[in-house]
Design an enzyme around this catalytic site. Structure first.
Site, PDB file in Angstrom:
ATOM      1  CB  SER A  78       3.807   2.680   2.176  1.00 14.06           C
ATOM      2  OG  SER A  78       3.561   1.976   3.350  1.00 14.06           O
ATOM      3  CG  ASP A  84       2.905  -2.092   4.075  1.00 16.06           C
ATOM      4  OD1 ASP A  84       3.779  -2.889   4.463  1.00 16.06           O
ATOM      5  OD2 ASP A  84       3.094  -0.860   4.015  1.00 16.06           O
ATOM      6  CG  ASP A 112       6.816  -0.043   2.549  1.00 20.41           C
ATOM      7  OD1 ASP A 112       5.755  -0.419   3.080  1.00 20.41           O
ATOM      8  OD2 ASP A 112       7.442   0.962   2.931  1.00 20.41           O
ATOM      9  CG  ASP A 118       6.460  -0.265   6.524  1.00 21.55           C
ATOM     10  OD1 ASP A 118       5.444  -0.708   5.947  1.00 21.55           O
ATOM     11  OD2 ASP A 118       6.701   0.961   6.627  1.00 21.55           O
TER      12      ASP A 118
HETATM   13 MG    MG Z   1       4.493   0.470   4.500  1.00 18.55          MG
END
Ligand code: MG
Length: 442
Positions: free
Chosen positions: A84, A227, A229, A231
């Site tokens: 992440s 960020d 990943d 999300d």
């Molecule tokens: Mg993330």
């Protein structure tokens, strides 16, 4: 850290434990752009097949896309190899349930028990899983997002947007999504590179200088940063100012509740009370949760809420999927700009104005519980909430929140007040209280 606390063998065994619960179903796997992610993806695929799961490998992908595809396939679950927002040397796994949301804490505990007891179940040699690759499914995810905004209106607004994917997998989705919606897209840090040469993977406001500069230099309507990943999404207005995630959440909340008055919105206790003020304007209600995206997602499903948000830039749009999704957030902000014809800075200025300050203090994990007990004593006499950590309310409407991080050896401290200076003073005050308690206990 990769190959220190977590190596491919650990991943294999953890995933065999996960596979023990998901077998004989099909599991969707994918990864972010980190240097270690291909290594861990192979270990994850192997662990699942060994446990008797079939594997659908969708390759490099954002977490919300993997979540959407897991649900769309009616798979038994999904595994995303990603750390992440964390620095490049880290990596980890996000485990997704068949509904597309991260697995509950209860399931996590089950997996941990299997792993600790080394009691994973391996399949009979004739029943080992097989792996298929399916790398085009990201298109179905992007098209689902497009269905949830008014494409014609966004197209007519001819927006110019700068996308900063932070050299990660957000660049596989958001630039294409926005250009499909008729926006002119400029990219910074658009190349996927696991060494993260452009900026750290966390879209904290202090990491967004390049994006801010690019927005003003290009005369863009807004900028969006993800960020590692994708999300999360943090927004920069047309003047180059970056705004915390609960501000963009408030904006989306305002427009969502105007169209759907009386609905419930879900947010963690660390979010601004502006969320509450906006909900009240539209006869809505706020469900406050502990901090963590799983908490928000699961609560949304429990209470039937369609909207959730977090101060770190998580927007959860239930009609698409009740998980935080950086690309969905970018589409929603584009739609708001298109519908109102206003500048993003004006829209932010029209929200209830509060100032939030944030800080962190190092605290060994084994002292976290004791520190919280002692801090609660210091707060005696004030109104406190204990949904997560300790939230202390003061008579002038300000609050401070101290909470132990679930992942790092730190306490996080948040404070909000009408006056910026006051919020900063509160963070300083509680940081020094925590520091004192930690040093007394050490
Ligand atoms: Mg993330």
């Amino acid at each position: 850290m990769v190959n220190k606390d977590l190596n491919a063998k650990h991943v294999l065994e953890i995933v065999q434990s996960i596979g023990t619960l998901m077998a004989p179903g099909t599991v969707v796997i994918g990864r972010d752009g980190r240097i270690s992610s291909p290594v861990f993806l192979e270990a994850a695929a192997s662990g699942l097949m060994a446990a008797g799961c079939n594997v659908t490998d969708i390759g490099m992908v954002s977490t919300p896309a993997l979540q959407f595809i897991t649900k769309a396939y009616r798979a038994a679950g999904g595994i995303m190899v990603t750390a992440s927002h964390n620095p490049p040397q880290y990596n980890g796994l996000k485990v997704i349930d068949s509904d597309g949301v991260e697995v509950s804490r209860e399931k996590e505990i089950q997996v941990e028990a299997i792993y600790m007891n080394r009691s994973w179940r391996l399949a009979n040699w004739k029943k080992l899983g097989v792996r298929t690759r399916a790398t085009d499914d990201i298109d179905s995810y992007r098209m689902s997002i497009m269905k949830h905004v008014n494409e014609d209106e966004v197209r007519a607004a001819k927006l110019k947007v700068v996308v900063d994917s932070g050299n990660s997998v957000g660049s596989l989705v958001t630039p294409r999504l926005l250009s499909d919606l008729g926006c002119k897209v400029v990219q910074v840090n658009g190349e996927i590179d696991g060494s993260f040469p452009g900026r750290p993977p966390e879209p904290a406001l202090e990491n967004l200088k390049e994006l801010q500069g690019s927005v003003t230099a290009n005369g863009a309507d807004f900028g969006v940063a993800h960020d590692g990943d994708a999300d999360r999404a943090i927004f920069v207005d047309e003047t180059g100012e970056a705004h915390w995630g609960d501000r963009s959440f408030c904006l989306i909340e305002e427009f969502y509740l105007r169209a759907h008055p009386g609905e419930i919105v879900v947010t963690p206790v660390s979010s601004s009370q502006a969320v509450q003020e906006i909900a009240l304007r539209h006869e809505g209600r706020v469900e406050w949760t502990p901090v963590g995206s799983i908490q928000v997602s699961r609560r949304m499903l429990e209470v039937g809420a369609n909207l959730g948000g977090e101060e770190n830039g998580g927007i959860f749009y239930g009609p698409h999927l009740a998980v935080r999704d950086g690309a969905m957030a970018a589409a929603l902000i584009s739609e708001i700009l298109a519908k109102t014809g206003q500048r993003l800075s004006e829209l932010f200025a029209s929200l209830p104005q509060y100032a939030i300050a944030k800080g962190k203090v190092a605290c060994p994990n084994n002292l976290k519980g004791k520190v919280l007990e002692k801090a609660a004593k210091e707060a005696e006499g004030e109104r406190v909430e204990t949904i997560d950590g300790l939230k202390i309310w003061f008579k002038d409407g300000s609050w401070a929140l101290i909470r132990p991080s679930g992942t790092e050896a730190i306490y996080r401290i948040f404070a909000e007040s009408r006056q910026k200076g006051n919020a900063v003073i509160l963070v300083e005050k509680f940081s020094s209280i925590i520091r004192k308690l930690v040093s007394e206990l050490e």
